[in-house]
Every structure is written in C-alpha cells, then in structure tokens.
Design an enzyme around this catalytic site. Sequence first.
Site, PDB file in Angstrom:
ATOM      1  N   ASP A  35     -13.881  10.125  69.102  1.00 41.13           N
ATOM      2  CA  ASP A  35     -13.804  10.242  68.043  1.00 41.13           C
ATOM      3  C   ASP A  35     -14.419   9.623  67.241  1.00 41.13           C
ATOM      4  O   ASP A  35     -14.457   8.157  67.396  1.00 41.13           O
ATOM      5  CB  ASP A  35     -12.563  11.395  67.390  1.00 41.13           C
ATOM      6  N   THR A  81     -14.944  23.984  70.447  1.00 45.31           N
ATOM      7  CA  THR A  81     -15.170  25.426  69.505  1.00 45.31           C
ATOM      8  C   THR A  81     -15.463  25.389  68.363  1.00 45.31           C
ATOM      9  O   THR A  81     -15.783  26.072  67.661  1.00 45.31           O
ATOM     10  CB  THR A  81     -13.826  26.820  70.066  1.00 45.31           C
ATOM     11  N   ASN A  83     -16.760  22.569  66.334  1.00 44.07           N
ATOM     12  CA  ASN A  83     -17.491  21.856  65.956  1.00 44.07           C
ATOM     13  C   ASN A  83     -18.435  22.724  65.948  1.00 44.07           C
ATOM     14  O   ASN A  83     -19.402  22.416  64.487  1.00 44.07           O
ATOM     15  CB  ASN A  83     -17.677  20.601  66.955  1.00 44.07           C
ATOM     16  N   TRP A  84     -18.623  24.170  65.372  1.00 47.75           N
ATOM     17  CA  TRP A  84     -20.035  24.691  64.983  1.00 47.75           C
ATOM     18  C   TRP A  84     -19.943  25.135  63.572  1.00 47.75           C
ATOM     19  O   TRP A  84     -20.594  25.446  62.799  1.00 47.75           O
ATOM     20  CB  TRP A  84     -19.612  26.405  65.268  1.00 47.75           C
ATOM     21  N   ARG A 205      -4.487  14.153  66.139  1.00 45.55           N
ATOM     22  CA  ARG A 205      -4.135  15.122  67.348  1.00 45.55           C
ATOM     23  C   ARG A 205      -4.831  15.502  68.843  1.00 45.55           C
ATOM     24  O   ARG A 205      -5.604  14.815  68.819  1.00 45.55           O
ATOM     25  CB  ARG A 205      -4.688  16.078  66.429  1.00 45.55           C
TER      26      ARG A 205
HETATM   27  C1  IPE Z   1     -12.443  16.395  68.207  1.00 46.99           C
HETATM   28  O1  IPE Z   1     -13.330  15.667  67.475  1.00 46.99           O
HETATM   29  C2  IPE Z   1     -13.764  16.942  69.166  1.00 46.99           C
HETATM   30  C3  IPE Z   1     -14.826  16.209  69.509  1.00 46.99           C
HETATM   31  C4  IPE Z   1     -14.306  14.764  69.544  1.00 46.99           C
HETATM   32  C5  IPE Z   1     -15.506  16.395  70.511  1.00 46.99           C
HETATM   33  P1  IPE Z   1     -13.083  16.193  65.760  1.00 46.99           P
HETATM   34  O2  IPE Z   1     -13.396  15.412  65.065  1.00 46.99           O
HETATM   35  O3  IPE Z   1     -13.315  17.586  65.786  1.00 46.99           O
HETATM   36  O4  IPE Z   1     -11.561  16.599  64.871  1.00 46.99           O
HETATM   37  P2  IPE Z   1     -10.724  16.863  64.343  1.00 46.99           P
HETATM   38  O5  IPE Z   1     -11.785  18.472  63.346  1.00 46.99           O
HETATM   39  O6  IPE Z   1     -10.987  15.572  63.581  1.00 46.99           O
HETATM   40  O7  IPE Z   1      -9.496  17.627  64.252  1.00 46.99           O
HETATM   41  C1  IPE Z   2     -16.955  12.581  67.284  1.00 43.47           C
HETATM   42  O1  IPE Z   2     -17.875  12.237  65.857  1.00 43.47           O
HETATM   43  C2  IPE Z   2     -17.725  12.545  67.766  1.00 43.47           C
HETATM   44  C3  IPE Z   2     -18.212  14.721  67.644  1.00 43.47           C
HETATM   45  C4  IPE Z   2     -17.184  15.554  67.755  1.00 43.47           C
HETATM   46  C5  IPE Z   2     -19.470  15.942  67.566  1.00 43.47           C
HETATM   47  P1  IPE Z   2     -17.318  12.614  64.651  1.00 43.47           P
HETATM   48  O2  IPE Z   2     -18.730  13.414  64.906  1.00 43.47           O
HETATM   49  O3  IPE Z   2     -15.873  13.906  64.460  1.00 43.47           O
HETATM   50  O4  IPE Z   2     -16.840  11.880  63.541  1.00 43.47           O
HETATM   51  P2  IPE Z   2     -15.876  11.736  62.093  1.00 43.47           P
HETATM   52  O5  IPE Z   2     -14.368  11.694  63.487  1.00 43.47           O
HETATM   53  O6  IPE Z   2     -16.149  12.688  61.161  1.00 43.47           O
HETATM   54  O7  IPE Z   2     -16.232   9.889  61.960  1.00 43.47           O
HETATM   55 MG    MG Z   3     -13.990  13.784  64.325  1.00 44.76          MG
END
Ligand code: IPE
Ligand code: IPE
Ligand code: MG
Length: 260
Positions: A35, A81, A83-84, A205
């Site tokens: 993340d 799922t 991230n879409w 989380r």
């Molecule tokens: C979790 O990160 C998913 C991945 C690292 C691929 P997110 O950035 O999507 O999670 P949230 O939205 O902060 O919970």
């Molecule tokens: C994790 O980094 C990668 C994916 C979820 C694909 P983020 O894109 O969630 O980066 P932040 O959390 O917004 O900084």
């Molecule tokens: Mg993130």
Amino acid sequence: MVWDSDTFPIPRKGDPLFEKIKWSRLPKHVAIIMDGNGRWAKRRGLFRTAGHTAGVRMLKKILKVAIGLELEALTVYAFSTENWKRPQAEVDFLMKLFAEYLDRETQEMSEDNVRIKFLGRIDELAPSLQNRIRSAEDLMKENSGVRFNVATNYGGKDEIIRAVQKIIESGIDPNSINEHNFDQFLDTSEDPPVDLLIRTSGDKRLSNFLLWQTAYAEFYFANEAFPEFTPEAFVEAIIDFGNRDRRFGGLKNSKGTSKS
Ligand code: IPE
Ligand code: IPE
Ligand code: MG
C-alpha cells in the site's frame, strides 16, 4: 521504463543484509499488502501511476529477498475486488503494468525457480492479460522454489464464497467439511497459512485480503510506502517476526505466566 537499472542479486546466507536473521525462526508464508504507492508519488509531485511503477520495481527486489530466505510462499496484494472503484485511467494503467511485468519478468522468475500463481477472479480480467497469466503459470508450474502468489482482482470474501460454491458443486456431504479440508477449496490450497502479514504505508487494516489464511498470522505495519519498502525494511519485518511469541491459543511457547 528502465528495468535493468535496478538489478538486485539474490542475497544468500552470509550476506550482510541477513546478518541478524534467526534462521530457525523464519516464517514459511509471508503476505504483503503493498500500500501507499499513490501517496508516495503525490508527495513527490508525481502522478499516482508513477507510484505504481516504483512499487513494481521494489517488488522485484522483495521477491529476490524472499528467494534468498528460501521462504515457502510470498503472497502480494496487487489489485483488490474493490479497486475497480478507482478512476478508469488508473485501473487501465495498473492492468498494463501487470502485463508488462509478466512480459519482462517471467523468464527471470522462472530461472530463479519461482512458481507463480495468480489468486482471485482471473476470468474477469482482459483476455490478453489472462493469456499472459496462464502462460507464466504454465512455464513455472514445475519449479520448486518460492511460491509467488499475486492477488489480482482478489477479495477475501469473494474467495470464501467461491470456495463454498465449489463445495456445493462437488456434492460433498456437508458434515464432512472441516477446517482442514475447507482450505483445499481456497485459491491458496497448496500453501501453508500466512505466518506474517505486512502492510506498508501506515494504515492498519486487512482491506479484504486473505481473511481465512491470516486467522493466526502475526501482523506487521510499516510506515514506509511500498516504493520505499526496501529489502532492508523487509528483513526488519522478518527479524521482528522471529521475536514474536506465537501461542495459537495455548501456553506451550509462552515466555511467562498469565501474570507476567
Ligand atoms: C489494498 O489497498 C489493496 C492493495 C494493496 C492491492 P487499498 O489502498 O485498496 O485499501 P484501502 O482502500 O485503503 O482499504
Ligand atoms: C497500493 O497503493 C496499490 C494498489 C492498490 C493497486 P495505492 O494505490 O493504494 O496507494 P495509496 O494507498 O492511495 O497511497
Ligand atoms: Mg491504498
């Protein structure tokens, strides 16, 4: 994209990087929620997508460390799922990045004896990406080294629902389902449970990652964003794990009494 500029040799026992590692207390299965790519980029005045590119480059190094440590499995969260929900341009960029990663890295991963597997609803990805995934999995399927799982279009709840559907379809007697054989219907059926779950970038989380497999995992939250989660930072997490007292509900390995 300059991929060759950051070649990172597999560190081996005796490498200064591994100086403080307790070899008898290594995790078998490490999972990483990669993340903070977007925030890392924003802090540098870059587009979020530059953070994803930097994250992939760091992942290559982390995998080399996992190989050097001879971990059984490394599972990384690449796309959930959920991230879409992101802007279409970012989703498109990520999908392109996954395809490029496979095009550039499959051969080298295979030479490193890595066995790759994608977890999640792969059938919902673009056919061209699915083809790359299948051929990478196929090329590496006989490899005996680190099992590298890439969770892509993955959700822990979705995985459990798919497992239940497989069970119903198989016609198994409901009374014969138990914790042990339920594992066999999950995407990670061949892997041990997660020992160490790492999340970078400060949030604490699970975000729907490996809900079943992390039931008894040790959690490690790193403040670094994934693009700055270096091999040294990864090794620090492994060392921290080596100092944990895992009791699994019992007292056997407890260092003291309930009063201490
Ligand atoms: C979790 O990160 C998913 C991945 C690292 C691929 P997110 O950035 O999507 O999670 P949230 O939205 O902060 O919970
Ligand atoms: C994790 O980094 C990668 C994916 C979820 C694909 P983020 O894109 O969630 O980066 P932040 O959390 O917004 O900084
Ligand atoms: Mg993130």
